[in-house]
Structure formats: C-alpha cells, structure tokens
Design an enzyme around this catalytic site. Structure first.
Site, PDB file in Angstrom:
ATOM      1  N   SER A 182       0.785  -1.227   0.000  1.00 33.10           N
ATOM      2  CA  SER A 182       0.000   0.000   0.000  1.00 33.10           C
ATOM      3  C   SER A 182       0.818   1.278   0.000  1.00 33.10           C
ATOM      4  O   SER A 182       0.337   2.324  -0.442  1.00 33.10           O
ATOM      5  CB  SER A 182      -0.949   0.006   1.207  1.00 33.10           C
ATOM      6  OG  SER A 182      -0.218  -0.040   2.419  1.00 33.10           O
ATOM      7  N   HIS A 210      -5.817  -3.764  -1.853  1.00 35.76           N
ATOM      8  CA  HIS A 210      -5.559  -2.700  -2.823  1.00 35.76           C
ATOM      9  C   HIS A 210      -5.570  -3.221  -4.257  1.00 35.76           C
ATOM     10  O   HIS A 210      -4.890  -2.660  -5.126  1.00 35.76           O
ATOM     11  CB  HIS A 210      -4.223  -2.022  -2.518  1.00 35.76           C
ATOM     12  CG  HIS A 210      -4.270  -1.119  -1.329  1.00 35.76           C
ATOM     13  ND1 HIS A 210      -4.695   0.190  -1.387  1.00 35.76           N
ATOM     14  CD2 HIS A 210      -3.965  -1.350  -0.020  1.00 35.76           C
ATOM     15  CE1 HIS A 210      -4.637   0.735  -0.185  1.00 35.76           C
ATOM     16  NE2 HIS A 210      -4.187  -0.171   0.666  1.00 35.76           N
ATOM     17  N   LYS A 241     -12.453  -0.114   0.256  1.00 27.47           N
ATOM     18  CA  LYS A 241     -11.659   0.594  -0.748  1.00 27.47           C
ATOM     19  C   LYS A 241     -12.425   0.600  -2.075  1.00 27.47           C
ATOM     20  O   LYS A 241     -13.402   1.315  -2.221  1.00 27.47           O
ATOM     21  CB  LYS A 241     -10.267  -0.006  -0.837  1.00 27.47           C
ATOM     22  CG  LYS A 241      -9.461   0.163   0.455  1.00 27.47           C
ATOM     23  CD  LYS A 241      -8.062  -0.309   0.326  1.00 27.47           C
ATOM     24  CE  LYS A 241      -7.190  -0.161   1.549  1.00 27.47           C
ATOM     25  NZ  LYS A 241      -7.731   0.187   2.833  1.00 27.47           N
TER      26      LYS A 241
END
Length: 393
Positions: A182, A210, A241
C-alpha cells in the site's frame, strides 16, 4: 497518578510534532468523491482509496437506503448468536464466486480478518513466512499466533526460498504477502510465490485489499492478474476501498479454513456482525463490477497520465502502473509542508512519514481514481510543480 502520565504523553506528542511526524485529521463536509469540501472550499481529492469512484455511486446509495428499510440498521449481536441475516450469507456467496474461492467469512474490517487468521490456523509447531513490507494488520495478526515467525525482504524470491528451506521441520507453513503493497504500489510476484510454495509444500495467503475490484482482467485482484486464482489458499480483503469504500472485511478461502474460522476466530466470534446496510450495498457493488470495464480502463488511463506527466516534470515516483503513485520527498517535514501547499492550491493529498513508512522515505501517496477527469489529473500535476517552486525545491 495521571498527572505524571499526562506530562509524559504531552512530551511524546511534542516530540512527534517537532519531528514533523504529527498526523492531523482534516474534516470533510461532503460525501467522499473526486472533489470534496475541506475547510473553506472544494478541493480535488487524490488521497482516498476510492479506486472506481463507487463511494457515492447512486446505485450503491440507493441499495443502502433500501436495505435500511428491509433489514434495519444494525444487528446488535455477533454472528453465531443472532447476528446472521440472509443478506450476510448472500454477500459471502457472492464474494466466494467473484474471487474463485470455496467459501467466505465476513469481518468488521480487514484488520480484524488478518487478526483472526493466524492464531486460528497456526500453532507452535507451525511457521508463517511474511513479506517484510506486509500491512500492519498482518504483522499484528502474526504476533497473536504462537507460530514460528520468519520474514523475507520485499518480493525477494531467493530469500523466500531460503526461509522455506529453514522451516521444513514445521508441521504447516503459510507464506503471506500483500497483493499490492500500500505504501509503494508494488505488486507481489504471486506466480513465483505459488511455485515456491508448491515446491516446499506451503500454503499461500494474500491480502488483496488494494487490488480487488480493479486489478486483473475482471477486477478479481492479483491472483487473477497472475493466473493463480486456483493456487492461492487464503485471500483477505476489504469492502472499504474499491468495493464501495464503507467498511468491513473478509476471508475467502478453502472451505475447511473458513469453517474453522467460524468456530475459532476471535475477532469474528466476539465482534458485532457487519451492518446489513453495508452488506446490501456491497452486493450492489459486485453487480456493478460485472460491467465495470470502462471504469477500470479510465482508472488505468488516469494512472498512466499522472505517472507520465509527473515523471516528465522531474518528480520521483516509485515505478509501476498501480493507481497508488508515491511521490518521493524524503524529509518528513518537507512532505508535510508540500501537502499543505497543495491543499492551498486545491489538491487534497497527505504526506506519509515514519512510522507509516521507513525513516527518511517520506512521500506523498497520490491515489488515482476512475472518478477523476483528465483535467483533474493535469491540474494535480500543475499544483505539484507550483508547490515545489513555493518550497524552493
């Protein structure tokens, strides 16, 4: 007693501020989007993990509103008592199908998901082998287990193989890696990791927070990108996310692993169920992902444009093609000051410094989104150049 403790805490906080490491929290007065209102005015938002721009998508918001009427606000219970609704089981089925895994278990966050895996699956006779740059939740989760702990340098396959050789006396071995790291935007070499795991009879776990939603041809994450969806034993991830941006996490894995987690995983057994409104909105997100090719292409184009133009302007960006684009600054105080100057110029970003990243490697982590326009990206590049000039750098 607290008077002396208070003085110590204040001294520590002063040290953090003096080192330029203090992390203020800015208040946003609008929904999460490509443009948000912070303080006195609207600014372009380049620091959210809103990769596909779904955090304020009207279909997702509508699904959430409908869910409030049908399922209520909260469960007021853990799953095994009276906290399981049909909507939770449906989301677990949908995630399993999307990720190509046998079963899925929901958690209140991916931090809890990673915190609940290792202690449940691994004992003193086992070993866990972890990438050095894995997320803090993985590090903390490993600490909770009694397993033997080994670490290899970031994406270093030779060192991973050495750790696998060292641990051949273990009953079980689990190799764990972020799918995308990340702070750097680097992608783990999953095909090679799976090859080594097969050779040395180890399991593979990937935190794909991610990546899921936009990495890979169908947005199924780094296992799809590398063609190893059937070779990864455990996938953890977040709903907070690309998948709508609210909260919640999951473990998608082999059926027996998930079943044991339901029986023994402490963050699952002792935490309230995921709010049904989040479960319902997440299902709508999975519906949208089936036709999100255009969003993924727009995100890819925005990422390439920003990386290319920033490099041409003389900024140092860590290599790659992920929408995490770290602009390397080095000094923590300078990174913080540049972030302030960018905010004054209408671009909202955050400076990252120790202990989030190693000392001396402060950066501004720019997050591209499909919600950004080409004009937004170009404006951000111009603001960076103007802020650098203002710093005299």
């Amino acid at each position: 007693m607290y008077a002396s403790v208070r003085d110590d805490l204040r001294a520590t906080l002063d040290e953090i501020r003096d080192a330029g490491l203090f992390k203020p929290e800015r208040v946003i007065s609008t929904p999460q989007s490509a443009s948000v209102s912070v303080g006195a005015g609207d600014v372009l938002n380049f620091c959210a993990n809103n990769y596909l721009g779904l955090a304020d998508h009207p279909d997702v918001v509508a699904a959430a509103k409908d869910a409030l009427d049908r399922w209520g606000y909260g469960m007021a219970s853990v799953r095994f008592i009276c906290g399981t609704q049909e909507i939770h089981k449906e989301l677990e089925r949908r995630l399993s199908s999307f990720l190509g895994q046998e079963d899925t278990i929901l958690y209140s966050s991916c931090f809890d998901a990673n915190g609940g895996v290792f202690e449940t699956l691994l004992g003193p006779e086992d070993a866990v082998i972890s990438d050095a740059l894995n997320h803090a939740s993985i590090i903390d989760g490993i600490r909770l287990s009694k397993a033997r702990r080994l670490r290899y340098a970031n994406r270093d396959l030779a060192e991973l193989e050495a750790r696998l050789k060292e641990s051949q006396d273990a009953r079980r071995r689990l190799v764990v890696t972020d799918g995308v790291f990340s702070m750097d935007g680097y992608v783990a070499p999953l095909a090679e990791i799976c090859d080594l795991a097969d050779r040395y009879d180890a399991m593979v776990m990937v935190d794909d927070s991610h990546a899921v939603g936009f990495v890979g041809p169908g947005g199924r994450g780094t296992p799809e990108l590398h063609g190893v969806m059937d070779r990864v034993d455990i996938i953890t991830g977040t709903l907070g996310k690309a998948l709508g941006g609210a909260s919640g996490g999951y473990v998608a894995a082999r059926a027996e692993i998930v079943e044991l987690l339901r029986q023994r995983s402490r963050p699952y057994l002792f935490s309230n169920s995921l709010a049904p409104v989040i479960a319902a909105a997440s299902i709508k997100v999975l519906d949208l992902l089936e036709s999100a090719g255009e969003l993924r292409e727009r995100l890819k184009a925005n990422t390439a444009l920003f990386r290319t133009e920033m490099t041409a302007a003389g900024f140092e960006i860590l290599p790659g093609d992920h929408p995490i684009a770290p602009v390397m600054i080095g000094d923590a105080a300078e990174a913080g000051r540049m972030a302030e100057l960018l905010l004054e110029r209408g671009v909202y970003v955050i400076g990252f410094s120790y202990p989030v990243v190693p000392m001396g490697q402060a950066r501004i982590r720019v997050q591209l989104s499909a919600a950004h326009s080409t004009a937004d990206v170009k404006r951000a590049v111009a603001a960076f150049a103007d802020a650098r000039a203002a710093l005299g750098a």
